[in-house]
Design a protein around this motif. Structure first.
Motif, PDB file in Angstrom:
ATOM      1  N   LEU A  84       0.830  -1.209   0.000  1.00 47.22           N
ATOM      2  CA  LEU A  84       0.000   0.000   0.000  1.00 47.22           C
ATOM      3  C   LEU A  84       0.863   1.257   0.000  1.00 47.22           C
ATOM      4  CD1 LEU A  84      -2.811  -0.993   2.530  1.00 47.22           C
ATOM      5  CD2 LEU A  84      -3.135  -0.444   0.112  1.00 47.22           C
ATOM      6  N   ALA A  85       1.928   1.246   0.797  1.00 48.01           N
ATOM      7  CA  ALA A  85       2.819   2.403   0.855  1.00 48.01           C
ATOM      8  C   ALA A  85       3.417   2.682  -0.522  1.00 48.01           C
ATOM      9  CB  ALA A  85       3.926   2.151   1.872  1.00 48.01           C
ATOM     10  N   SER A  86       3.806   1.611  -1.214  1.00 48.47           N
ATOM     11  CA  SER A  86       4.398   1.791  -2.546  1.00 48.47           C
ATOM     12  C   SER A  86       3.391   2.382  -3.533  1.00 48.47           C
ATOM     13  CB  SER A  86       4.956   0.467  -3.066  1.00 48.47           C
ATOM     14  OG  SER A  86       3.915  -0.423  -3.439  1.00 48.47           O
ATOM     15  N   LEU A  87       2.101   2.073  -3.348  1.00 46.64           N
ATOM     16  CA  LEU A  87       1.079   2.618  -4.240  1.00 46.64           C
ATOM     17  C   LEU A  87       0.937   4.134  -4.071  1.00 46.64           C
ATOM     18  CD1 LEU A  87      -1.779  -0.054  -4.075  1.00 46.64           C
ATOM     19  CD2 LEU A  87       0.120   0.117  -5.684  1.00 46.64           C
ATOM     20  N   TYR A  88       1.035   4.618  -2.827  1.00 47.00           N
ATOM     21  CA  TYR A  88       0.982   6.069  -2.599  1.00 47.00           C
ATOM     22  C   TYR A  88       2.098   6.749  -3.394  1.00 47.00           C
ATOM     23  CZ  TYR A  88      -2.422   5.927   1.275  1.00 47.00           C
ATOM     24  OH  TYR A  88      -3.558   5.790   2.046  1.00 47.00           O
ATOM     25  N   HIS A  89       3.296   6.178  -3.341  1.00 47.29           N
ATOM     26  CA  HIS A  89       4.427   6.758  -4.062  1.00 47.29           C
ATOM     27  C   HIS A  89       4.266   6.604  -5.566  1.00 47.29           C
ATOM     28  CE1 HIS A  89       7.354   6.520  -0.378  1.00 47.29           C
ATOM     29  NE2 HIS A  89       6.345   7.327  -0.185  1.00 47.29           N
ATOM     30  N   ASP A  90       3.815   5.425  -6.007  1.00 43.57           N
ATOM     31  CA  ASP A  90       3.641   5.185  -7.447  1.00 43.57           C
ATOM     32  C   ASP A  90       2.680   6.199  -8.059  1.00 43.57           C
ATOM     33  OD1 ASP A  90       5.312   3.017  -7.317  1.00 43.57           O
ATOM     34  OD2 ASP A  90       3.741   1.502  -7.495  1.00 43.57           O
ATOM     35  N   GLU A  95       1.584  10.529 -11.615  1.00 39.21           N
ATOM     36  CA  GLU A  95       0.583  11.597 -11.697  1.00 39.21           C
ATOM     37  C   GLU A  95      -0.806  11.019 -11.952  1.00 39.21           C
ATOM     38  OE1 GLU A  95       1.931  14.410 -14.594  1.00 39.21           O
ATOM     39  OE2 GLU A  95       3.710  14.951 -13.444  1.00 39.21           O
ATOM     40  N   ALA A  96      -1.064   9.871 -11.315  1.00 32.81           N
ATOM     41  CA  ALA A  96      -2.342   9.181 -11.505  1.00 32.81           C
ATOM     42  C   ALA A  96      -3.456   9.905 -10.755  1.00 32.81           C
ATOM     43  CB  ALA A  96      -2.229   7.747 -11.005  1.00 32.81           C
ATOM     44  N   GLU A  97      -4.646   9.841 -11.316  1.00 28.15           N
ATOM     45  CA  GLU A  97      -5.798  10.495 -10.697  1.00 28.15           C
ATOM     46  C   GLU A  97      -6.763   9.505 -10.065  1.00 28.15           C
ATOM     47  OE1 GLU A  97      -7.593  13.009 -13.611  1.00 28.15           O
ATOM     48  OE2 GLU A  97      -5.842  14.329 -13.762  1.00 28.15           O
ATOM     49  N   LEU A  98      -6.752   8.256 -10.543  1.00 27.46           N
ATOM     50  CA  LEU A  98      -7.659   7.244 -10.007  1.00 27.46           C
ATOM     51  C   LEU A  98      -6.882   5.993  -9.641  1.00 27.46           C
ATOM     52  CD1 LEU A  98     -10.716   7.345 -12.462  1.00 27.46           C
ATOM     53  CD2 LEU A  98     -10.677   8.163 -10.104  1.00 27.46           C
ATOM     54  N   ARG A  99      -7.303   5.337  -8.580  1.00 32.43           N
ATOM     55  CA  ARG A  99      -6.766   4.040  -8.172  1.00 32.43           C
ATOM     56  C   ARG A  99      -7.944   3.244  -7.640  1.00 32.43           C
ATOM     57  NH1 ARG A  99      -2.225   0.831  -8.321  1.00 32.43           N
ATOM     58  NH2 ARG A  99      -0.895   2.682  -8.119  1.00 32.43           N
ATOM     59  N   ARG A 100      -8.231   2.087  -8.268  1.00 33.85           N
ATOM     60  CA  ARG A 100      -9.355   1.243  -7.863  1.00 33.85           C
ATOM     61  C   ARG A 100     -10.676   2.003  -7.908  1.00 33.85           C
ATOM     62  NH1 ARG A 100      -5.978  -0.925  -2.583  1.00 33.85           N
ATOM     63  NH2 ARG A 100      -4.502  -2.210  -3.729  1.00 33.85           N
ATOM     64  N   GLY A 101     -10.776   2.913  -8.892  1.00 29.21           N
ATOM     65  CA  GLY A 101     -11.999   3.685  -9.066  1.00 29.21           C
ATOM     66  C   GLY A 101     -12.165   4.815  -8.074  1.00 29.21           C
ATOM     67  N   THR A 102     -11.144   5.063  -7.246  1.00 25.56           N
ATOM     68  CA  THR A 102     -11.182   6.097  -6.212  1.00 25.56           C
ATOM     69  C   THR A 102     -10.104   7.129  -6.508  1.00 25.56           C
ATOM     70  OG1 THR A 102     -11.933   4.511  -4.560  1.00 25.56           O
ATOM     71  CG2 THR A 102     -10.889   6.501  -3.721  1.00 25.56           C
ATOM     72  N   PRO A 103     -10.363   8.417  -6.226  1.00 21.97           N
ATOM     73  CA  PRO A 103      -9.297   9.408  -6.404  1.00 21.97           C
ATOM     74  C   PRO A 103      -8.045   9.009  -5.629  1.00 21.97           C
ATOM     75  CG  PRO A 103     -11.390  10.510  -6.022  1.00 21.97           C
ATOM     76  CD  PRO A 103     -11.630   9.048  -5.793  1.00 21.97           C
ATOM     77  N   THR A 104      -6.890   9.120  -6.252  1.00 22.90           N
ATOM     78  CA  THR A 104      -5.646   8.769  -5.582  1.00 22.90           C
ATOM     79  C   THR A 104      -5.389   9.714  -4.411  1.00 22.90           C
ATOM     80  OG1 THR A 104      -4.453  10.179  -7.140  1.00 22.90           O
ATOM     81  CG2 THR A 104      -4.592   7.829  -7.666  1.00 22.90           C
ATOM     82  N   ALA A 105      -4.466   9.323  -3.546  1.00 25.55           N
ATOM     83  CA  ALA A 105      -4.147  10.168  -2.392  1.00 25.55           C
ATOM     84  C   ALA A 105      -3.542  11.490  -2.835  1.00 25.55           C
ATOM     85  CB  ALA A 105      -3.185   9.427  -1.466  1.00 25.55           C
ATOM     86  N   ASN A 106      -2.746  11.468  -3.905  1.00 28.08           N
ATOM     87  CA  ASN A 106      -2.164  12.721  -4.385  1.00 28.08           C
ATOM     88  C   ASN A 106      -3.232  13.651  -4.952  1.00 28.08           C
ATOM     89  OD1 ASN A 106      -1.648  10.260  -6.096  1.00 28.08           O
ATOM     90  ND2 ASN A 106      -1.511  11.794  -7.716  1.00 28.08           N
ATOM     91  N   THR A 107      -4.286  13.067  -5.516  1.00 30.25           N
ATOM     92  CA  THR A 107      -5.406  13.892  -5.982  1.00 30.25           C
ATOM     93  C   THR A 107      -6.196  14.443  -4.801  1.00 30.25           C
ATOM     94  OG1 THR A 107      -5.627  12.613  -8.028  1.00 30.25           O
ATOM     95  CG2 THR A 107      -7.533  13.888  -7.340  1.00 30.25           C
ATOM     96  N   ALA A 114       0.730  12.755   0.147  1.00 34.78           N
ATOM     97  CA  ALA A 114       0.713  11.370  -0.344  1.00 34.78           C
ATOM     98  C   ALA A 114       2.066  10.705  -0.119  1.00 34.78           C
ATOM     99  CB  ALA A 114       0.345  11.340  -1.824  1.00 34.78           C
ATOM    100  N   ILE A 115       3.155  11.408  -0.398  1.00 37.02           N
ATOM    101  CA  ILE A 115       4.495  10.848  -0.193  1.00 37.02           C
ATOM    102  C   ILE A 115       4.725  10.567   1.291  1.00 37.02           C
ATOM    103  CG2 ILE A 115       6.964  11.369  -0.286  1.00 37.02           C
ATOM    104  CD1 ILE A 115       6.322  12.975  -2.877  1.00 37.02           C
ATOM    105  N   LEU A 116       4.356  11.509   2.137  1.00 33.89           N
ATOM    106  CA  LEU A 116       4.588  11.345   3.573  1.00 33.89           C
ATOM    107  C   LEU A 116       3.739  10.220   4.161  1.00 33.89           C
ATOM    108  CD1 LEU A 116       4.864  15.106   4.566  1.00 33.89           C
ATOM    109  CD2 LEU A 116       6.683  13.395   4.683  1.00 33.89           C
ATOM    110  N   VAL A 117       2.507  10.080   3.674  1.00 34.86           N
ATOM    111  CA  VAL A 117       1.670   8.973   4.163  1.00 34.86           C
ATOM    112  C   VAL A 117       2.255   7.642   3.702  1.00 34.86           C
ATOM    113  CG1 VAL A 117      -0.616   7.888   4.037  1.00 34.86           C
ATOM    114  CG2 VAL A 117      -0.423  10.361   4.346  1.00 34.86           C
ATOM    115  N   GLY A 118       2.756   7.588   2.481  1.00 35.79           N
ATOM    116  CA  GLY A 118       3.448   6.381   2.037  1.00 35.79           C
ATOM    117  C   GLY A 118       4.615   6.054   2.956  1.00 35.79           C
ATOM    118  N   ASP A 119       5.407   7.059   3.303  1.00 29.87           N
ATOM    119  CA  ASP A 119       6.523   6.844   4.233  1.00 29.87           C
ATOM    120  C   ASP A 119       6.022   6.345   5.583  1.00 29.87           C
ATOM    121  OD1 ASP A 119       8.231   7.761   2.272  1.00 29.87           O
ATOM    122  OD2 ASP A 119       8.471   9.759   3.137  1.00 29.87           O
TER     123      ASP A 119
END
Length: 328
Positions: A84-90, A95-107, A114-119
């Motif tokens: 999951l942490a790697s997905l926040y960084h990925d 510059e993804a806007e959706l992940r699993r049909g949900t807005p990404t953390a960076n969005t 998003a980077i800090l939560v991944g960390d």
């Protein structure tokens, strides 16, 4: 998309379901936070769903030993948190806007958060692994090094003169294969399996992880936005030389000139991306990449040859088939 395991008995399915519920509860407990904003950001992708492929593999591998116990659950939670942490960084990198049909953390929260939560999630994963002893910590550290190495190399093209397909497969061993290998390895380790079985599961997991990513690459080309929960063709837009792309670029057929031109160009425009996807979907390179994906899945199955017959072994064999047959 749920992976089908038709050979699994009701009893084994119940044990897998119960084990995953324990993993989910442990993750929720450990990543909760006094700050409501941090608590919400921590669970943003967790609550978006997903297959829980890695912890499921840890629990299934434990069936080769004495079954699920507290250490197996902790290990399964750690590998899922690492993923999951790697997905926040990925998502920030892509510059993804959706992940699993949900807005990404960076969005939802911005790149920095998003980077800090991944960390933060990586930290939670490390804290869990620390409860399992020094050997588990060493494996987690080596896994993390290879994850980062694979991600760095994935952002670069193959060096001049090196086979692009072979380079990409080595990238996948690190980028995806190693964490799935660790998932399987931990399940065997903490359920009391002997060293030979633990090593078998490491090899199986790495091959399975590569097949999993290769299948995802094909799905990114073949699927619609509705099926993916995100825009298709993101790998093309990022210029990644997946197997299908490498094979298409290596073609000497003059009819492929337009596709090759597109694949070497900036595909940030929707029209060019749609054209590239249409041409690649009809190209023999896609069928060749599909065959190679299934061959890697067979390699995973072959790694299990030395294991005695059991329901767990049958399920592991079926899992490799399910992974590679997610593509048409």
């Amino acid at each position: 998309m749920t992976l089908a395991l038709p050979e699994v008995s009701a009893g084994l399915q119940d044990r897998l379901t119960d084990g995953l519920a324990r993993v989910e509860a442990l993750i929720e407990e450990r990543i909760d936070h006094d700050d409501p904003f941090i608590a919400e950001a921590n669970v943003h992708l967790l609550r978006a769903g997903g297959k829980r492929f890695r912890p499921m593999l840890t629990i299934l591998a434990a069936e080769l030993g004495n079954g699920v116990n507290d250490e197996v659950v902790i290990a399964a939670a750690a590998v899922e948190l690492t993923h999951l942490a790697s997905l926040y960084h990925d998502d920030v990198m892509d510059e993804a806007e959706l992940r699993r049909g949900t807005p990404t953390a960076n969005t939802a929260y911005g790149n920095s958060t998003a980077i800090l939560v991944g960390d933060l999630l990586f930290g939670h994963a490390s804290a869990l692994v620390a409860e399992l002893g020094a050997e588990a910590v060493r494996i987690q550290a080596e896994t993390f090094i290879r994850l980062c190495t694979g991600q760095i190399r994935d952002d670069r093209q193959a060096p001049e003169g090196e086979d692009a397909g072979a380079y990409y497969l080595r990238v996948l061993e690190d980028k995806t294969g190693v964490l799935i290998a660790t998932s399987a390895r931990y399940g065997a380790m903490f359920s009391g399996c002997d060293d030979d079985v633990i090593e078998t599961m490491r090899v199986y997991g790495e091959r399975l992880g590569m097949a999993f990513q290769l299948a995802d690459d094909l799905i990114d080309i073949e699927s619609s936005e509705e099926e993916l929960g995100k825009l298709p063709g993101m790998d093309l837009r990022e210029g990644k030389r997946t197997l299908a792309v490498s094979h298409a670029l290596a073609s000497t057929d003059p009819h492929d000139a337009r596709l090759q031109e597109l694949l070497r160009s900036d595909l940030s425009g929707d029209a060019d991306l749609a054209e590239a996807l249409g041409l690649l979907r009809a190209h023999p390179a896609l069928a060749r990449a599909r065959e190679e994906t299934r061959a890697v899945g067979v390699q995973a199955q072959e790694a299990l040859v030395g294991l005695p017959d059991s329901e767990a072994k049958t399920a592991l064999l079926a899992l490799a088939t399910s992974v590679t047959h997610r593509v048409s």
